[in-house]
Design a protein around this motif. Sequence first.
Motif, PDB file in Angstrom:
ATOM      1  N   GLU A  46       0.818  -1.206   0.000  1.00  0.00           N
ATOM      2  CA  GLU A  46       0.000   0.000   0.000  1.00  0.00           C
ATOM      3  C   GLU A  46       0.857   1.264   0.000  1.00  0.00           C
ATOM      4  O   GLU A  46       0.652   2.171  -0.799  1.00  0.00           O
ATOM      5  CB  GLU A  46      -0.917  -0.014   1.217  1.00  0.00           C
ATOM      6  N   ARG A  47       1.846   1.299   0.861  1.00  0.00           N
ATOM      7  CA  ARG A  47       2.663   2.516   0.976  1.00  0.00           C
ATOM      8  C   ARG A  47       3.669   2.668  -0.164  1.00  0.00           C
ATOM      9  O   ARG A  47       3.954   3.773  -0.581  1.00  0.00           O
ATOM     10  CB  ARG A  47       3.346   2.552   2.340  1.00  0.00           C
ATOM     11  N   LEU A  48       4.197   1.552  -0.669  1.00  0.00           N
ATOM     12  CA  LEU A  48       5.084   1.657  -1.831  1.00  0.00           C
ATOM     13  C   LEU A  48       4.316   2.182  -3.043  1.00  0.00           C
ATOM     14  O   LEU A  48       4.830   3.000  -3.804  1.00  0.00           O
ATOM     15  CB  LEU A  48       5.723   0.303  -2.138  1.00  0.00           C
ATOM     16  N   ASN A  49       3.083   1.747  -3.229  1.00  0.00           N
ATOM     17  CA  ASN A  49       2.268   2.259  -4.331  1.00  0.00           C
ATOM     18  C   ASN A  49       1.903   3.724  -4.126  1.00  0.00           C
ATOM     19  O   ASN A  49       1.890   4.506  -5.073  1.00  0.00           O
ATOM     20  CB  ASN A  49       0.999   1.414  -4.509  1.00  0.00           C
ATOM     21  N   ALA A  50       1.617   4.117  -2.887  1.00  0.00           N
ATOM     22  CA  ALA A  50       1.249   5.500  -2.597  1.00  0.00           C
ATOM     23  C   ALA A  50       2.435   6.456  -2.678  1.00  0.00           C
ATOM     24  O   ALA A  50       2.253   7.659  -2.841  1.00  0.00           O
ATOM     25  CB  ALA A  50       0.609   5.591  -1.213  1.00  0.00           C
ATOM     26  N   SER A  51       3.653   5.921  -2.599  1.00  0.00           N
ATOM     27  CA  SER A  51       4.848   6.773  -2.583  1.00  0.00           C
ATOM     28  C   SER A  51       5.072   7.513  -3.898  1.00  0.00           C
ATOM     29  O   SER A  51       5.662   8.584  -3.919  1.00  0.00           O
ATOM     30  CB  SER A  51       6.090   5.935  -2.266  1.00  0.00           C
ATOM     31  N   GLY A  52       4.633   6.925  -5.013  1.00  0.00           N
ATOM     32  CA  GLY A  52       4.891   7.543  -6.314  1.00  0.00           C
ATOM     33  C   GLY A  52       6.292   7.280  -6.839  1.00  0.00           C
ATOM     34  O   GLY A  52       6.716   7.878  -7.820  1.00  0.00           O
ATOM     35  N   TRP A  53       7.042   6.383  -6.221  1.00  0.00           N
ATOM     36  CA  TRP A  53       8.420   6.107  -6.617  1.00  0.00           C
ATOM     37  C   TRP A  53       8.509   5.219  -7.847  1.00  0.00           C
ATOM     38  O   TRP A  53       9.553   5.190  -8.506  1.00  0.00           O
ATOM     39  CB  TRP A  53       9.168   5.420  -5.484  1.00  0.00           C
ATOM     40  N   PHE A  54       7.466   4.488  -8.178  1.00  0.00           N
ATOM     41  CA  PHE A  54       7.550   3.488  -9.236  1.00  0.00           C
ATOM     42  C   PHE A  54       6.525   3.767 -10.335  1.00  0.00           C
ATOM     43  O   PHE A  54       5.427   4.219 -10.061  1.00  0.00           O
ATOM     44  CB  PHE A  54       7.298   2.079  -8.654  1.00  0.00           C
ATOM     45  N   GLU A  55       6.916   3.460 -11.570  1.00  0.00           N
ATOM     46  CA  GLU A  55       6.004   3.616 -12.701  1.00  0.00           C
ATOM     47  C   GLU A  55       4.991   2.478 -12.735  1.00  0.00           C
ATOM     48  O   GLU A  55       3.857   2.667 -13.142  1.00  0.00           O
ATOM     49  CB  GLU A  55       6.799   3.656 -14.002  1.00  0.00           C
ATOM     50  N   GLU A  56       5.423   1.284 -12.320  1.00  0.00           N
ATOM     51  CA  GLU A  56       4.548   0.115 -12.310  1.00  0.00           C
ATOM     52  C   GLU A  56       3.926  -0.049 -10.924  1.00  0.00           C
ATOM     53  O   GLU A  56       4.466   0.415  -9.932  1.00  0.00           O
ATOM     54  CB  GLU A  56       5.346  -1.152 -12.626  1.00  0.00           C
ATOM     55  N   GLU A  57       2.810  -0.765 -10.886  1.00  0.00           N
ATOM     56  CA  GLU A  57       2.174  -1.056  -9.612  1.00  0.00           C
ATOM     57  C   GLU A  57       2.968  -2.134  -8.873  1.00  0.00           C
ATOM     58  O   GLU A  57       3.412  -3.116  -9.457  1.00  0.00           O
ATOM     59  CB  GLU A  57       0.744  -1.555  -9.830  1.00  0.00           C
ATOM     60  N   ILE A  58       3.139  -1.951  -7.588  1.00  0.00           N
ATOM     61  CA  ILE A  58       3.778  -2.946  -6.733  1.00  0.00           C
ATOM     62  C   ILE A  58       2.713  -3.986  -6.382  1.00  0.00           C
ATOM     63  O   ILE A  58       1.660  -3.642  -5.849  1.00  0.00           O
ATOM     64  CB  ILE A  58       4.336  -2.302  -5.450  1.00  0.00           C
ATOM     65  N   VAL A  59       2.975  -5.255  -6.702  1.00  0.00           N
ATOM     66  CA  VAL A  59       2.009  -6.314  -6.407  1.00  0.00           C
ATOM     67  C   VAL A  59       2.294  -6.985  -5.064  1.00  0.00           C
ATOM     68  O   VAL A  59       1.410  -7.617  -4.490  1.00  0.00           O
ATOM     69  CB  VAL A  59       1.940  -7.364  -7.541  1.00  0.00           C
ATOM     70  N   ALA A  60       3.514  -6.850  -4.553  1.00  0.00           N
ATOM     71  CA  ALA A  60       3.873  -7.373  -3.242  1.00  0.00           C
ATOM     72  C   ALA A  60       5.135  -6.675  -2.757  1.00  0.00           C
ATOM     73  O   ALA A  60       5.974  -6.267  -3.558  1.00  0.00           O
ATOM     74  CB  ALA A  60       4.103  -8.878  -3.293  1.00  0.00           C
ATOM     75  N   GLY A  61       5.255  -6.544  -1.457  1.00  0.00           N
ATOM     76  CA  GLY A  61       6.441  -5.942  -0.870  1.00  0.00           C
ATOM     77  C   GLY A  61       6.603  -6.434   0.551  1.00  0.00           C
ATOM     78  O   GLY A  61       5.611  -6.746   1.224  1.00  0.00           O
ATOM     79  N   GLY A  62       7.849  -6.537   1.009  1.00  0.00           N
ATOM     80  CA  GLY A  62       8.067  -6.998   2.370  1.00  0.00           C
ATOM     81  C   GLY A  62       9.509  -6.883   2.805  1.00  0.00           C
ATOM     82  O   GLY A  62      10.411  -6.660   1.994  1.00  0.00           O
TER      83      GLY A  62
END
Length: 188
Positions: A46-62
């Motif tokens: 949720e927060r990686l996607n909200a950060s705006g750092w990536f052009e693609e959607e993050i599907v998982a992070g940990g």
Amino acid sequence: MWSDVAEIAIDVFNPGVGGPGLDYDRLFDKKNQLRVPLANSGAFKERLNASGWFEEEIVAGGLVTQGKAQSLSSMFTGWALVELARARRSKSLPREFCLAVTEDKVIALAMSAVSEGEGGEGSSDAVVKVKREEAGSWSRGWVRIEPDGRKLKSGQRGGTIDLAGLEQFPVNWGTHSDAEEVVELLAR
């Protein structure tokens, strides 16, 4: 008034990002590092996607840590200290790092130390801070994590990560953490 305008602008320009519980004021710290509470399931994605750092959607992070997962008996006998004192297995990545998975890539991001009490007034939730700079990036098909199958009572799981056939080293992650989804995607 300006905060209302900012919220509307976020909703217009980033529809669906965040969600009802995401506090945009507390998304970044003063050093522009992404704050991720460990207690919230799905917080990394949720927060990686909200950060705006990536052009693609993050599907998982940990959160992933280099080294073998330790059993309770190794912690009681002190053998776990040997693993902590041991040098990092991979010099190209930090000891603790965030793995972010998109449809096409796997990205390793450096992290700051875990801090306590950063969740707000009187809170003791553990929060990690993810740095924006990439520690590594690979095509998704070239990264694999092979879980070792042990279910330790210490709450840790372990396995071996293979980075494009160039490096292989043991890693561990928390049971029931966001990293479980990352491992599930990369174990295939």
